[in-house]
Scaffold this motif. Sequence first.
Motif, mmCIF file in Angstrom:
data_model
loop_
_atom_site.group_PDB
_atom_site.id
_atom_site.type_symbol
_atom_site.label_atom_id
_atom_site.label_comp_id
_atom_site.label_asym_id
_atom_site.label_seq_id
_atom_site.Cartn_x
_atom_site.Cartn_y
_atom_site.Cartn_z
ATOM 1 N N SER A 141 -39.135 2.559 -54.140
ATOM 2 C CA SER A 141 -38.129 2.556 -55.214
ATOM 3 C C SER A 141 -38.468 3.608 -56.262
ATOM 4 O O SER A 141 -37.580 4.178 -56.889
ATOM 5 C CB SER A 141 -38.021 1.175 -55.850
ATOM 6 N N TYR A 144 -37.147 6.818 -55.013
ATOM 7 C CA TYR A 144 -35.688 6.841 -54.819
ATOM 8 C C TYR A 144 -34.980 7.891 -55.668
ATOM 9 O O TYR A 144 -34.142 8.641 -55.154
ATOM 10 C CB TYR A 144 -35.147 5.440 -55.105
ATOM 11 N N ASP A 322 -28.001 -1.722 -60.929
ATOM 12 C CA ASP A 322 -28.807 -1.279 -59.802
ATOM 13 C C ASP A 322 -30.275 -1.475 -60.137
ATOM 14 O O ASP A 322 -30.744 -1.046 -61.184
ATOM 15 C CB ASP A 322 -28.533 0.211 -59.563
ATOM 16 N N TRP A 324 -32.697 -0.033 -58.887
ATOM 17 C CA TRP A 324 -33.507 1.180 -58.810
ATOM 18 C C TRP A 324 -33.659 1.815 -60.185
ATOM 19 O O TRP A 324 -34.733 2.109 -60.623
ATOM 20 C CB TRP A 324 -32.850 2.207 -57.879
ATOM 21 N N VAL A 397 -29.035 -3.748 -51.717
ATOM 22 C CA VAL A 397 -29.910 -4.039 -52.849
ATOM 23 C C VAL A 397 -29.557 -5.413 -53.395
ATOM 24 O O VAL A 397 -28.385 -5.756 -53.529
ATOM 25 C CB VAL A 397 -29.739 -2.985 -53.964
ATOM 26 N N ARG B 47 -31.019 8.289 -49.018
ATOM 27 C CA ARG B 47 -31.073 7.152 -49.954
ATOM 28 C C ARG B 47 -30.606 5.886 -49.247
ATOM 29 O O ARG B 47 -31.160 4.806 -49.465
ATOM 30 C CB ARG B 47 -30.177 7.432 -51.169
ATOM 31 N N SER B 48 -29.610 6.041 -48.386
ATOM 32 C CA SER B 48 -29.138 4.879 -47.625
ATOM 33 C C SER B 48 -30.231 4.339 -46.718
ATOM 34 O O SER B 48 -30.329 3.134 -46.496
ATOM 35 C CB SER B 48 -27.921 5.258 -46.782
ATOM 36 N N ASP B 51 -32.237 2.231 -48.828
ATOM 37 C CA ASP B 51 -31.535 0.967 -49.099
ATOM 38 C C ASP B 51 -31.640 0.022 -47.900
ATOM 39 O O ASP B 51 -31.903 -1.172 -48.053
ATOM 40 C CB ASP B 51 -30.059 1.244 -49.408
ATOM 41 N N ASN B 54 -35.071 -1.368 -47.502
ATOM 42 C CA ASN B 54 -35.300 -2.382 -48.526
ATOM 43 C C ASN B 54 -34.642 -3.705 -48.124
ATOM 44 O O ASN B 54 -35.219 -4.781 -48.277
ATOM 45 C CB ASN B 54 -34.727 -1.887 -49.855
ATOM 46 N N CYS B 55 -33.456 -3.582 -47.596
ATOM 47 C CA CYS B 55 -32.705 -4.770 -47.199
ATOM 48 C C CYS B 55 -33.390 -5.490 -46.033
ATOM 49 O O CYS B 55 -33.618 -6.691 -46.088
ATOM 50 C CB CYS B 55 -31.284 -4.352 -46.820
#
Lengths: 422, 75
Positions: A141, A144, A322, A324, A397, B47-48, B51, B54-55
Amino acid sequence: MSFTSALPTNLPKFSYVVVAPTTIGVTDSARGSDFTSLKSMTALDVSTGLEASKIKVPVTDLGSGLEFLRLTLRALESALGKELVTLSRKETREIARGSDAISEKVMAIREISRGLDLSVPSVFTAKHPKDALSECLSCLSALYPEIDYDKEIKAIHYNQPVRCILLALSLINYELQRLMRVGVRLEDEVYREVNELWNRVNSWKTLFSGDTVEPEHENEIIDLLVGLEKMYYKLLKYRLLKGKELGSGKELARYKDLTPVADRLVIKPTPIEYYTDKLSPAGGYVLTPPPVAFKEAYATHFTGITMLIYNVSKGTRILWSDVWQGRPSAYVYVYSDCWVVTWFEDLTFYATPDWDWDDVAIGCRIEVLDGKRYVHFVVFEKDHSDTDRCCIIVGGVEYCTGNLGPYQGAVRIAYESWISLD
Amino acid sequence: MSFTSALPTNLPKFYGIAVKIARYTYVCNILLKYVDLGDIVDPANHRSVFDALNCVASRISKWSEEVEEFTWWIK
């Protein structure tokens, strides 16, 4: 002359190259992280490792020296990137100097260890795999914001996700072993597939500063993620009832003998309960029927709606922040005749309103049906569930509310809608 | 001479039927695009990836909690 040969020879083969960082270098950072990891070992461990690395060990000899180095390598790799953002420049310089001595050895070991069975180096991972994964995700993160059009791409942007995937697999491994310890063994296929994925992750060749990033790097990470998600769904098949629901000790003993876990230990998805009472007094409520395909997707993929619940009234703006960067990602604005949902600030959706506007609560999630994505919104009556804190996963997220207070009764669905994203 | 006319004349012209190639996938309902040679690398896609990771990781963590609870009870 073929078409290909007509092309200029100096065309870049790949999309872009990992650039050399201007301040704290990727390599320096990576080394820094390596060294940070080493800090957690004892001095004896480190010196032994360094000494052992000087010994010429035949590749075929999996003796203690090579084993140690292999574990050292795993420890280095698993911790690479950790505390990256907290290192001062001075520390980074010191670390860079310190790790120069071992970096060459590490590279050599890496080559040697390729293809070997790289089990979890439990000797070095004092942390619970879950904590290690959590830390890895935290680091992710932190990285990111660096992924943007005007930012330089760094090797760690590719290496770090792979590390996290590795740690996620470590966690799965850990839990599988924990299950085995209590006598629960899943189907062999599960272990085989975990192993295959594990080997695949281990075949990732760490990127360094100056390396060319190939499309395959991105694609490989995507493939690994697909594999990891498939693995998750496979494991979900074995979702286990809580022990307290298993009943008597006699029954427990019976479950222990099951190989694989029987269906009774599998939690089936629970259908959404459609409440039909207390709908519109004027009979105006019509529950939008879900697409037919939902029934199938529902049976296999539904794992429960995670919802964000707010008490809202007309004019209320609900904001999802968000995690992030704390920036807004989506919000709902409730007008008098509709509510508007803005999704990641670039798409706006309209939905028909709830009828009474009396302290409704909403929940939404993305659903994939027949390859198309839908946002599924559910509007609830004023009585919300007994949970103190509700969460929703938006764009992968998770967002959570604050404490919603004490139990206020059952959830009642007043309205739901399906909005296509495609 | 226009830029276009300076192009080699032997460039193949494709009049075939466009075939849709699966270049996208979903992980955790997040759209991920496979990268091909010549593609402009889209940071949004990467970035996806973050994501999606992370998910999936959070899902696995929750499953892990479930296993922990289960094994605690079954002991």
